[in-house]
Design an enzyme around this catalytic site. Structure first.
Site, PDB file in Angstrom:
ATOM      1  N   ASN A 175      10.414   3.220  -0.071  1.00 14.23           N
ATOM      2  CA  ASN A 175       9.602   2.767   1.055  1.00 14.23           C
ATOM      3  C   ASN A 175      10.473   2.620   2.288  1.00 14.23           C
ATOM      4  O   ASN A 175      11.572   2.048   2.218  1.00 14.23           O
ATOM      5  CB  ASN A 175       8.970   1.402   0.740  1.00 14.23           C
ATOM      6  CG  ASN A 175       8.403   0.737   1.986  1.00 14.23           C
ATOM      7  OD1 ASN A 175       7.340   1.105   2.472  1.00 14.23           O
ATOM      8  ND2 ASN A 175       9.130  -0.237   2.536  1.00 14.23           N
ATOM      9  N   GLU A 176      10.036   3.140   3.393  1.00 10.92           N
ATOM     10  CA  GLU A 176      10.777   3.029   4.655  1.00 10.92           C
ATOM     11  C   GLU A 176      12.268   3.278   4.423  1.00 10.92           C
ATOM     12  O   GLU A 176      13.127   2.473   4.823  1.00 10.92           O
ATOM     13  CB  GLU A 176      10.505   1.673   5.322  1.00 10.92           C
ATOM     14  CG  GLU A 176       9.052   1.521   5.732  1.00 10.92           C
ATOM     15  CD  GLU A 176       8.786   0.311   6.653  1.00 10.92           C
ATOM     16  OE1 GLU A 176       9.734  -0.416   6.950  1.00 10.92           O
ATOM     17  OE2 GLU A 176       7.626   0.141   7.063  1.00 10.92           O
ATOM     18  N   GLU A 298       0.855   1.942   5.385  1.00  8.90           N
ATOM     19  CA  GLU A 298       0.977   0.661   6.094  1.00  8.90           C
ATOM     20  C   GLU A 298       0.392   0.839   7.494  1.00  8.90           C
ATOM     21  O   GLU A 298       0.874   1.672   8.273  1.00  8.90           O
ATOM     22  CB  GLU A 298       2.436   0.199   6.189  1.00  8.90           C
ATOM     23  CG  GLU A 298       3.008  -0.270   4.856  1.00  8.90           C
ATOM     24  CD  GLU A 298       4.377  -0.925   4.983  1.00  8.90           C
ATOM     25  OE1 GLU A 298       4.647  -1.503   6.055  1.00  8.90           O
ATOM     26  OE2 GLU A 298       5.152  -0.854   4.017  1.00  8.90           O
ATOM     27  N   GLN A 347      -1.890  -6.752   5.567  1.00  6.17           N
ATOM     28  CA  GLN A 347      -1.887  -6.830   4.117  1.00  6.17           C
ATOM     29  C   GLN A 347      -3.095  -7.626   3.648  1.00  6.17           C
ATOM     30  O   GLN A 347      -3.655  -8.390   4.428  1.00  6.17           O
ATOM     31  CB  GLN A 347      -0.617  -7.471   3.620  1.00  6.17           C
ATOM     32  CG  GLN A 347       0.624  -6.666   3.920  1.00  6.17           C
ATOM     33  CD  GLN A 347       1.869  -7.243   3.283  1.00  6.17           C
ATOM     34  OE1 GLN A 347       1.863  -8.317   2.724  1.00  6.17           O
ATOM     35  NE2 GLN A 347       2.965  -6.499   3.374  1.00  6.17           N
TER      36      GLN A 347
END
Length: 486
Positions: A175-176, A298, A347
């Site tokens: 992730n990222e 996201e 979220q």
């Protein structure tokens, strides 16, 4: 002042199927999302089932959450899954270095997450650790989740109370990785991705949909490199974008904001369309058949945290402005259904643009929750082409489901002006009934609180006419409306 929006919906030209996963959510070990928001434990006085809050489970079930991403986020690349299995009292603790420096008890781990997905009917999307994790660790997690009897990891799973393997539809490899996931260059990550994904094996009957870490906002070079060097090994490529009205150092407040901040927020929300268009154009060069999905795993609004709360917990209120951002963004995802295969709002609870907020035993549904609930009719439907002659401050998408029922979602972005919507329904021969539901407010930062949980809630909308294949309506300012034609 009244504006006018004119558009044509081509009802007889259904296009790409809107993947239900576009309406996905994201739950990270961050602030009060998991602990207090989802997980309270079996011995909590808050009503729960297997430690999961009953009110939250019921609300998410109503939302028809198609897919839930976990455990991060930045947390994913420091999460070691074996710390989160077995007897809870024996689980290893760790410091959550990204989010508030709190001690993570690992009380909520693989079994608890998979149980949550089963309870709400969502497909699990697990994000694996590339930043600080090893290949074998990732391989064994997939084996633990999906292998049948006889495998060492399946035996370990059975020992922990789950004999039957789970299905694992989606798996993210890092992730990222350009940032909190390892500060890598795209060339380096592309090689790492090729290596790690090799060991995301198929132990069950169905293959795992593998998602590579994609770009940060408009880093088109990252997409170019990943598609050039690793597209043959991926099913999806992610992209992250948050709507931040101010500067990163001072984003602005979630409530009590100015007229200018309203306009800036919605303008930045619409930037999602340009991002998808340009990233898609690069992907088209290497994947003209559009096999690979763009996964916006996201997205959402990001404001300054509420005063008096832990800065690392990212807690913010949620207003009718956030509802408009959700409506605009979901319209954009619908309209790019051929390339966008999944998206996950950041979220789910108590963090950033949440659909639910909790305080002790209280829970409140946010305006964003209501937009997702209104828009769920688009899940799995066919996109309808929509030609806008005069937007007039409106933002729209349309679809038709297998039963022949069409839905048109319309956002009026103005803070002050009504909009006389005029929709020409091209090709309509049998649509005789129309109903509509609206979410609107009287002030630009209207929101729901634990004391006033229903200040912003959907209502039936009747100021409309369907006649001679033309739908007319007068939409109030600051509103999200979904029309149903049958």
């Amino acid at each position: 002042m009244t504006k006018k929006g004119i558009a044509t919906v081509h009802m007889d030209e259904p296009g790409a199927t809107i993947n239900p996963a576009i309406y996905g959510h994201f739950a990270e070990h961050l602030g009060r999302c998991i602990y207090e928001g989802i997980w309270v434990g079996e011995n909590s006085p808050i009503p729960n089932k297997k430690g999961l809050r009953t009110d939250v489970v019921n609300a998410l079930k109503e939302l028809q959450v198609p897919v839930l991403r976990w455990p991060g986020g930045c947390f994913a690349d420091e999460y070691h899954w074996k710390d989160g299995i077995g007897p809870k009292e024996e689980r290893k603790k760790m410091v959550n270095t990204h989010w508030g420096g709190t001690v993570e008890t690992n009380e909520f781990g693989t079994h608890e997450f998979m149980t949550l997905c089963e309870e709400i009917g969502a497909a699990p999307y697990i994000n694996g650790n590339v930043g600080s994790g090893e290949v074998l660790e990732m391989q064994e997690w997939v084996e633990y989740l999906t292998a049948t009897k006889g495998s060492p990891m399946a035996e370990e799973r059975a020992k922990n109370g789950r004999v039957t393997p789970w299905e694992l539809p989606y798996f993210g490899v890092g992730n990222e990785s350009w940032g909190c996931g390892g500060n890598m260059r795209p060339e380096y990550y592309a090689d790492l991705y090729r290596r790690y994904q090799t060991y995301v094996r198929k132990y069950g009957k169905k293959p795992v949909y593998k998602i590579a870490c994609g770009a940060n906002v408009d880093d088109y070079n990252w997409t170019e490199v990943l598609m050039k060097q690793a597209s043959a090994f991926m099913d999806g490529l992610s992209m992250h974008y948050y709507t931040v009205p101010g500067k990163w150092e001072k984003k602005g407040a979630a409530t009590g904001f100015s007229e200018q901040e309203w306009d800036e927020t919605l303008t930045k929300a619409m930037y999602m369309d340009e991002l998808i268009t340009k990233h898609s154009a690069i992907m088209d060069q290497y994947d003209p058949g559009r096999r690979i999905g763009l996964i916006v795993d996201e997205w959402g609004t990001w404001y300054d945290v509420e005063r008096g709360t832990n800065p690392g917990f990212l807690y913010q209120q949620n207003t009718i402005r956030d509802a408009l951002v959700a409506g605009i963004t979901l319209n954009i995802f619908n309209n790019h259904a051929e390339r966008v295969h999944m998206a996950n709002l950041a979220q789910t609870i108590n963090v950033l643009q949440s659909v639910l907020l909790t305080e002790g035993e209280k829970m409140v549904k946010t305006p964003t929750y209501h937009v997702f609930n209104l828009y769920k009719v688009h899940q799995g439907a066919a996109l309808l082409p929509l030609h806008v002659t005069n937007g007039g401050g409106l933002h729209m998408s349309a679809s038709i489901n297998k039963q022949g029922k069409a839905h048109i979602s319309v956002c009026n972005l103005s803070q002050y002006d009504e909009n006389e919507l005029q929709l020409d329904l091209r090709g309509v021969i049998d649509k005789k009934k129309v109903a509509a539901t609206i979410l609107s407010a009287d002030v630009r930062d209207a929101h729901n609180t634990f004391e006033q949980p229903n200040r912003v809630t959907p209502k039936s909308f009747t100021d409309l006419v369907l006649e001679n294949n033309q739908l007319s309506a007068t939409l109030p300012p600051m509103s999200v409306t979904v029309f149903a034609l049958s």
